[in-house]
Design an enzyme around this catalytic site. Structure first.
Site, PDB file in Angstrom:
ATOM      1  N   HIS A 101      -6.984  -3.450  -4.856  1.00 53.91           N
ATOM      2  CA  HIS A 101      -6.019  -2.774  -3.971  1.00 53.91           C
ATOM      3  C   HIS A 101      -5.959  -3.736  -2.744  1.00 53.91           C
ATOM      4  O   HIS A 101      -6.795  -4.300  -2.128  1.00 53.91           O
ATOM      5  CB  HIS A 101      -6.379  -1.648  -3.778  1.00 53.91           C
ATOM      6  CG  HIS A 101      -5.188  -0.853  -2.768  1.00 53.91           C
ATOM      7  ND1 HIS A 101      -4.058  -0.139  -3.552  1.00 53.91           N
ATOM      8  CD2 HIS A 101      -5.153  -0.559  -1.414  1.00 53.91           C
ATOM      9  CE1 HIS A 101      -3.282   0.373  -2.836  1.00 53.91           C
ATOM     10  NE2 HIS A 101      -3.610   0.158  -1.515  1.00 53.91           N
ATOM     11  N   CYS A 112       0.910  -1.151   0.073  1.00 55.36           N
ATOM     12  CA  CYS A 112      -0.160   0.062   0.039  1.00 55.36           C
ATOM     13  C   CYS A 112       0.848   1.280   0.151  1.00 55.36           C
ATOM     14  O   CYS A 112       1.822   1.437  -0.997  1.00 55.36           O
ATOM     15  CB  CYS A 112      -0.966  -0.058   1.116  1.00 55.36           C
ATOM     16  SG  CYS A 112      -1.984   1.345   1.295  1.00 55.36           S
ATOM     17  N   ASP A 162      -7.740  -2.141  -9.329  1.00 56.65           N
ATOM     18  CA  ASP A 162      -7.429  -1.253  -8.337  1.00 56.65           C
ATOM     19  C   ASP A 162      -7.517   0.277  -8.871  1.00 56.65           C
ATOM     20  O   ASP A 162      -6.890   0.775  -9.333  1.00 56.65           O
ATOM     21  CB  ASP A 162      -6.004  -1.179  -7.866  1.00 56.65           C
ATOM     22  CG  ASP A 162      -5.365  -0.611  -6.496  1.00 56.65           C
ATOM     23  OD1 ASP A 162      -6.187   0.557  -6.253  1.00 56.65           O
ATOM     24  OD2 ASP A 162      -4.359  -0.789  -6.072  1.00 56.65           O
TER      25      ASP A 162
END
Length: 265
Positions: A233, A144, A201
């Site tokens: 994601h 992330c 994503d």
């Protein structure tokens, strides 16, 4: 460092309750502890309980902070013979683990200077070397927001053997604290990099992935992308609903093979 097996990290409040498929890796046979780096940043370290020299993997945490998911990943690496160290580069500006929601977390993270983060990772690498880690076999990975940091740290430290960013943002707003993004350092990248991204994503559109690929290719940078069709994601985050088991397992296997092939395993 002293062995410990208790979960003193917990999961970030804003991430929601852990999902049923959450992976739990114990600390049996490991030396695992929360330590303090010279500059004051905490770091979670896990290494095998036996042996005297280990490859090093630096782990850049998610936007949710140094919570249990990141600590568990460190233990997974340690079970495989690595000295894994995850420095908390965000905590000096607020604790994402106790923030009420994602907006509150973003307000913390946007204040964290990249230059300071690079220094903290330098300290983490140096600390690992004092605990049996072999800096000549060091790599960085991140998830992330930490995926973004992994790209940046690879540009900062070209001596690394490998870089593995997981769904890290490639571009964004440039500020005094965060003036560069992975797409800005693509032409300077020297560290072999395996980028693991989700094809579904919305925060990292495929057009941006292709733009990054083009820059890397034009610069003859040693980087490759694996994009998992339909994966969102955070597809590796087994404690969340975004987890996709097939993609996560394939990506993990590819990451480990990449580390070994680049002399960081």
């Amino acid at each position: 460092m002293s062995p410990h097996s208790s979960n003193d990290g917990g999961f970030a409040k804003a991430a929601g309750a852990p999902a049923p498929q959450t992976i739990v890796t114990d600390a049996e046979g490991l030396d695992a502890a929360l330590v303090t780096l010279p500059g004051g940043a905490p770091a979670y370290v896990a290494r095998p309980g036996e042996g005297d020299t280990y490859p090093i993997v630096l782990i850049a945490q998610e936007i949710f902070g140094l919570h249990e998911h990141i600590r568990d990943i460190a233990r997974r690496f340690a079970k495989l013979g690595y000295l894994a160290i995850a420095p908390d580069y965000i905590i000096g500006y607020g604790d994402p683990r106790t923030a009420p929601d994602i907006d509150a977390i973003r307000a913390i993270v946007v204040r964290v200077p990249d230059a300071e983060t690079m220094t903290i990772f330098d300290e983490a690498l140096a600390f690992a070397a004092t605990k049996g880690g072999d800096p000549s076999r060091a790599a960085v990975t991140g998830f992330c927001w930490g995926g973004r940091i992994a790209w940046l740290y690879a540009a900062h430290n070209p001596r690394l053997r490998a870089c593995i960013p997981w769904y890290g943002r490639l571009d964004g707003a440039r500020t005094k604290a965060q003036s560069r993004w992975p797409i800005d350092i693509a032409t300077a990248l020297k560290v072999p990099t395996l980028a693991l991204y989700g094809g579904a994503d919305p925060s990292i559109p495929l057009e941006l992935v292709e733009a990054m690929r083009t820059r890397l290719k034009e610069a003859h940078a040693p980087a490759e992308f694996i994009v998992y069709d339909g994966a969102p994601h955070a597809f590796f985050a087994d404690y969340r609903e975004s987890y996709r088991e097939e993609a996560a397992k394939d990506a993990w296997a590819r990451a480990l093979a990449f580390l070994r092939a680049r002399g960081a395993g």
